[in-house]
Write an enzyme that holds these catalytic residues in place. Sequence first.
Site, mmCIF file in Angstrom:
data_model
loop_
_atom_site.group_PDB
_atom_site.id
_atom_site.type_symbol
_atom_site.label_atom_id
_atom_site.label_comp_id
_atom_site.label_asym_id
_atom_site.label_seq_id
_atom_site.Cartn_x
_atom_site.Cartn_y
_atom_site.Cartn_z
ATOM 1 N N CYS A 151 6.108 -3.803 2.736
ATOM 2 C CA CYS A 151 7.058 -4.028 3.835
ATOM 3 C C CYS A 151 8.512 -3.996 3.357
ATOM 4 O O CYS A 151 9.352 -3.330 3.947
ATOM 5 C CB CYS A 151 6.777 -5.353 4.522
ATOM 6 S SG CYS A 151 5.179 -5.394 5.345
ATOM 7 N N HIS A 152 8.825 -4.743 2.297
ATOM 8 C CA HIS A 152 10.210 -4.841 1.847
ATOM 9 C C HIS A 152 10.358 -4.685 0.332
ATOM 10 O O HIS A 152 11.421 -4.962 -0.215
ATOM 11 C CB HIS A 152 10.831 -6.162 2.316
ATOM 12 C CG HIS A 152 10.819 -6.286 3.800
ATOM 13 N ND1 HIS A 152 9.865 -7.031 4.461
ATOM 14 C CD2 HIS A 152 11.604 -5.727 4.752
ATOM 15 C CE1 HIS A 152 10.087 -6.931 5.763
ATOM 16 N NE2 HIS A 152 11.128 -6.150 5.968
#
Length: 187
Positions: A151-152
């Site tokens: 995701c990040h």
Amino acid sequence: MADEASIDPAEVTGEGVRRRDFINIAAVSFAGVGGLAVLYPLVSQMSASADVLAESSTEIDVSAIQPGQAIKAVFRKQPVFVRNLTKAEITEAEKVDTSSLRDPQTLEERTKEGKTNWLITMGVCTHLGCVPLGAGEGEVKGEFGGYFCPCHGSVYDTAARIRKGPAPKNLEVPPYEFTSDTVVKIG
């Protein structure tokens, strides 16, 4: 003699007071039972239901997990990673200077004594709750060989400690215990 005529004979014998006391005690008792009848369902509905109690702990047979492998399980409707660390992964994790880590913890602090090869963590990134990769066959493990959050971009090492990216903390270690050499109880 007029004073004697105005005196109630029930007050002289004490029957009026006893009757009044009985009515007061009966009324208070009735109110108490009624209050309990109202409060019991309110309090009992706050206790955990059977399906929640069933998920309060999970037992996992770890006998089939080979060194270097990891599995995903479910604990309280969240993913859990159970990883059997190799000797090389343990050595690599122990070489890391913990003072250089964002959330300093040693491998020994994250595992049970005598079972440092078994790393059990929640499979939820501490940044925004995504599920990191690295527990499944062929998944990206990141540059430190542990877990990678797609995701990040948070990167965890083999001890599931945050090494790079926005995650503020290491992957959480849930409460667990080994009930035998091959079975671990989480929760």
